[in-house]
Design a protein around this motif. Structure first.
Motif, short mmCIF file in Angstrom:
data_model
loop_
_atom_site.label_atom_id
_atom_site.label_comp_id
_atom_site.label_asym_id
_atom_site.label_seq_id
_atom_site.Cartn_x
_atom_site.Cartn_y
_atom_site.Cartn_z
N HIS A 1 40.85 41.18 38.43
CA HIS A 1 41.04 40.03 38.57
C HIS A 1 40.85 39.25 37.19
O HIS A 1 40.17 39.65 36.40
CB HIS A 1 39.80 39.41 39.62
CG HIS A 1 39.95 40.09 41.01
ND1 HIS A 1 40.55 39.18 42.06
CD2 HIS A 1 39.76 41.20 41.49
CE1 HIS A 1 40.54 39.96 43.01
NE2 HIS A 1 40.16 41.22 42.75
N SER B 1 42.44 32.09 44.05
CA SER B 1 42.44 33.69 43.86
C SER B 1 43.74 33.88 43.07
O SER B 1 44.47 32.92 42.69
CB SER B 1 42.80 34.21 45.35
OG SER B 1 43.80 33.59 46.07
N LYS C 1 38.09 45.36 38.62
CA LYS C 1 39.34 45.59 39.39
C LYS C 1 40.56 44.84 39.17
O LYS C 1 41.50 44.74 40.01
CB LYS C 1 38.66 45.12 40.85
CG LYS C 1 37.61 46.41 41.46
CD LYS C 1 37.18 45.97 42.74
CE LYS C 1 36.52 47.14 43.29
NZ LYS C 1 35.56 46.82 44.34
N ALA D 1 37.27 39.20 55.94
CA ALA D 1 37.00 39.41 54.40
C ALA D 1 36.17 38.01 53.91
O ALA D 1 35.34 38.35 53.31
CB ALA D 1 38.37 38.96 53.57
N ASP E 1 46.27 35.49 43.42
CA ASP E 1 47.59 35.49 44.02
C ASP E 1 47.94 33.78 44.32
O ASP E 1 48.97 33.47 44.95
CB ASP E 1 47.99 36.22 44.98
CG ASP E 1 46.97 35.87 46.33
OD1 ASP E 1 46.33 34.93 46.26
OD2 ASP E 1 46.99 36.62 47.15
N GLU F 1 39.36 37.70 47.94
CA GLU F 1 40.84 38.17 47.72
C GLU F 1 40.80 39.88 47.74
O GLU F 1 41.49 40.38 48.19
CB GLU F 1 41.33 37.80 46.55
CG GLU F 1 42.75 38.12 46.23
CD GLU F 1 43.27 37.64 44.89
OE1 GLU F 1 42.71 37.41 44.04
OE2 GLU F 1 44.38 37.47 44.90
N GLU F 2 39.73 40.39 47.31
CA GLU F 2 39.36 41.80 47.02
C GLU F 2 39.17 42.34 48.37
O GLU F 2 39.39 43.48 48.80
CB GLU F 2 38.26 41.95 45.85
CG GLU F 2 38.07 43.46 45.64
CD GLU F 2 39.34 44.06 45.07
OE1 GLU F 2 40.22 43.40 44.47
OE2 GLU F 2 39.36 45.08 45.21
N GLU F 3 38.08 41.65 49.32
CA GLU F 3 37.69 42.14 50.39
C GLU F 3 38.91 42.17 51.52
O GLU F 3 38.94 43.07 52.44
CB GLU F 3 36.63 41.54 51.04
CG GLU F 3 35.27 41.44 50.29
CD GLU F 3 34.59 42.69 50.14
OE1 GLU F 3 35.21 43.55 51.13
OE2 GLU F 3 33.73 42.86 49.86
N LEU F 4 39.93 41.36 51.20
CA LEU F 4 41.10 41.03 52.10
C LEU F 4 41.82 42.36 52.19
O LEU F 4 42.51 42.70 53.14
CB LEU F 4 41.95 40.13 51.44
CG LEU F 4 42.82 39.25 52.72
CD1 LEU F 4 42.17 38.91 54.00
CD2 LEU F 4 43.30 38.06 52.00
N LYS F 5 41.80 43.17 51.06
CA LYS F 5 42.37 44.46 50.86
C LYS F 5 42.16 45.57 52.00
O LYS F 5 43.02 46.66 52.45
CB LYS F 5 42.55 44.91 49.66
CG LYS F 5 43.07 44.19 48.41
CD LYS F 5 42.69 44.84 47.09
CE LYS F 5 43.33 43.98 46.17
NZ LYS F 5 42.82 44.28 44.56
N THR F 6 40.83 45.35 52.18
CA THR F 6 40.40 46.48 53.39
C THR F 6 39.89 45.83 54.69
O THR F 6 39.08 46.13 55.38
CB THR F 6 39.00 47.24 52.62
OG1 THR F 6 38.26 46.13 52.30
CG2 THR F 6 39.39 48.05 51.44
#
Ligand code: F6R
Length: 609
Positions: free
Chosen positions: A118, A90, A116, A146, A92, A134-139
């Motif tokens: 990345h 990812s 977005k 995620a 990060d 990584e994106e889904e982890l935000k929500t």
């Protein structure tokens, strides 16, 4: 056919994973990689080439971790380079993913993720998975949520294994249409695409089904479906030796690869759907830029070319010639910049095929390669490439490479027919829908109707024969050639393939009561003709082994032995009718006790003239 290995437990993950990857080498490899969690950080190591060299490199590193994931790549999207080797990280650097399969909707997902913010570092379809998590982890509440959201958004086939620094004692994995198995040891657990990866450590295995995920730690594993409902799984004890396990319990790679064909053909279709449906361009080819096709290939691939001629002429209405590459290169063919040359090659390294391609290019032709091995010479030199996605073919005698070549060429011909206006969209859709039925028809033949048993029984009667004759007509004439080639190359029995209508011009003189004559007599436009040819054989006391569709009383009456193959659309019938002939050759060679996978005098890839 990549190889995945994940490990969590009491040992040094680096060593366990490398050993596991070595045992998955038979799945093919062009690069390998490893991700380990060390002091709350993910460390990634990769190498292009042989796994042994990678092992030497890693042995020099003084690194220790109890958890990691590894991968041997056999490229499907993107060339075999360091950037494209798995694991992928990812942005990060806190999540690493390895993947086997094809993410069909990777293009729109990648676009979304790029918008977005990345950053992608490879050309693989796999990289979208790790960025999506990584994106889904935000929500999401936690990594598992995620992970689940991500797998629910993926289309295509996948076996995935992920690690994260947020939960450094767990492996997260998921399966859809690509194998994945969890190994349960003593204070250690494994995840792998196949059992041999962990067989020296444990024989207790849990096979994931499609639509299942597992969260694995050193004490065991929890299983769920994609909606997070828990699933109760059975632990199986694997009774195989390591060598047996590599062949999936089959005696030889050839028979394993024959049985892989339903899956392989399905992969060819799904791997080529995007350009076929017009969602992405078929790069390097302009459908109106040529008015004739020349096909060059060798051996079994040449037989696929002979059938492709039928597809191209009947669907796309474009004239097509087929040549042995070894002849083409020396016959001064008429080629110009309005010629499309299609090179069909499993390996992409056959010397004569490459020479024919280079000759055609020097005369101005456009080159299309239909190939199984990504990054091979043919794929690098062609203007356009269609991959067959058969997975590595280990047995010297080609089986799944052939049926997947036919699948790819059928798709290409339909695409060309539509793009050039030779067929309407509806006609193309209808023909395409027939192709979609093929994997289940092969599956039915092999596994449900158990016609393989019938073939084996007939092989037992004929394995001492000194000659065999194969007859076919129309689109199944090349299948007669292919059946004869298979028998010759692995059983060393003299065999000839002939167009049945040519019999009376010479070969009929060979027939006597000892001669097995294998006739492809499936239904189609020339069914009655082939039935008459069977009568001719019968009148000379030949032993007729007929491949026929259910409900063919005319052929059945004449046949001494019958093998029933499912009825499919006429132009697709070669993909099905070749399978009993592959089996027939296999069983005969096995009854004779020959080295089926490595027949004498033959090499898998003929890289010299
Ligand atoms: C026969 C066989 C060979 C190959 C031929 C071409 O079973 O495997 O005839 O088909 O050597 O190889 P590729 O397709 O790699 O160019």
């Amino acid at each position: 056919m990549c190889g995945i290995v994940g490990y969590v437990g009491r040992d040094n993950a680096k060593n366990v994973i490398i050993n596991g990857l070595k045992r998955l080498e038979y799945r093919g490899y062009d690069s390998a990689g490893l991700a380990l969690i060390v002091n709350d950080e993910i460390k990634v190591f990769k190498r292009v080439g042989k796994i042994r060299e990678f092992e030497i490199e890693l042995n020099r590193l003084n690194i220790y971790s109890n958890i990691g994931i590894g991968h041997t790549r056999w490229a499907t999207h993107g060339r075999p380079t360091l950037e494209n080797a798995h694991p992928h990280l990812s942005c990060d650097g806190k999540i690493a993913v390895v993947h086997n399969g094809i993410v069909e909707n990777y293009a729109p997902l990648k676009e979304e993720l790029l918008s977005k913010g990345h950053t992608f570092t490879s050309q693989t379809d796999t990289e979208v998975i790790v960025h999506l998590i990584e994106e889904e982890l935000k929500t999401s509440k936690g990594f598992f949520e995620a992970f689940l959201k991500t797998v629910n958004r993926l289309k295509g086939s996948f076996a995935i294994c992920a690690i994260t620094t947020a939960e450094p004692d767990k492996l997260f994995c998921a399966r859809k249409d690509s194998p994945l198995v969890v190994g349960l040891g003593d204070d250690e657990s494994f995840v792998a695409s196949d059992v041999p990866a962990f067989l020296p450590y444990t024989n207790r295995a849990v096979f994931l089904e499609d639509g299942e995920v597992a969260v694995v730690d050193r004490k065991g594993a929890l299983f769920y479906d994609f909606s997070r409902a828990p699933v109760k799984k059975e632990v199986m004890k694997i009774p195989w030796s390591l060598a047996q396990a590599e062949k999936g319990g089959y005696k030889h790679f050839m028979i394993k690869e024959i049985y892989e064909q339903p899956r392989a053909v399905a992969d060819t279709i799904s791997g080529n759907t995007a350009w076929f449906k017009g969602e992405i361009p078929l790069e390097g080819i302009e459908p109106s830029s040529f008015d004739r096709v020349q096909i060059v290939a060798c051996g079994t691939s040449y037989h696929a070319g002979l059938i492709a001629k039928f597809f191209l002429e009947n669907f796309a209405k474009i004239p097509a010639e087929v040549d042995y590459a070894s002849e083409y290169r020396y016959r001064n063919p008429v080629v110009n910049d309005r010629t499309l040359v299609i090179a069909i090659t499993q390996s992409g390294e056959t010397a004569d095929t490459l020479a024919a391609m280079r000759l055609a290019k020097s005369k101005g032709a456009k080159l299309l390669a239909v190939c199984n091995v990504i990054g091979s010479t043919a794929t690098r030199e062609a203007d356009c490439v269609i991959y067959t996605y058969a997975g590595p073919e280990i047995s010297v005698a080609s089986t799944k490479a052939f049926t997947t070549q036919l699948t790819a060429l059928y798709l290409f011909s339909l695409w060309l027919a539509r793009e050039r206006g030779a067929l309407g969209t509806e006609e193309v859709e209808e023909l395409y829908s027939h192709l979609l039925e093929i994997p289940s028809k092969i599956e039915a033949f092999l596994n449900r109707e158990r016609q393989d048993e019938t073939v084996k029984r007939i092989a037992l009667e004929f394995y001492k024969s000194s000659d065999a004759l194969y007859l076919g007509r129309h689109v199944n004439y090349p299948i007669a050639l292919e059946g004869a080639l298979k028998l010759k190359e692995i059983s060393y029995i003299h065999a000839e393939g002939y167009p049945a209508g040519e019999m009376k011009h010479g070969p009929i003189a060979l027939i006597d009561e000892k001669m097995p004559v294998i006739v492809v007599a499936t239904k189609g436009s020339i069914y009655e003709k082939i039935v008459s040819n069977m009568e001719e054989v019968k009148a000379r006391k030949g032993k007729v082994i007929a491949l026929l569709n259910p409900g063919s009383p005319e052929a059945e009456k004449i046949a001494d032995y019958k093998i029933e193959v499912p009825q499919v659309e006429e132009f697709l019938s070669p993909i099905v009718s070749v399978i009993p002939l592959q089996l027939f050759a296999y069983y005969i060679a096995d009854f004779l006790g020959y080295d089926v996978d490595q027949p004498r005098n033959l090499a898998k890839s003929v890289t010299v003239e």
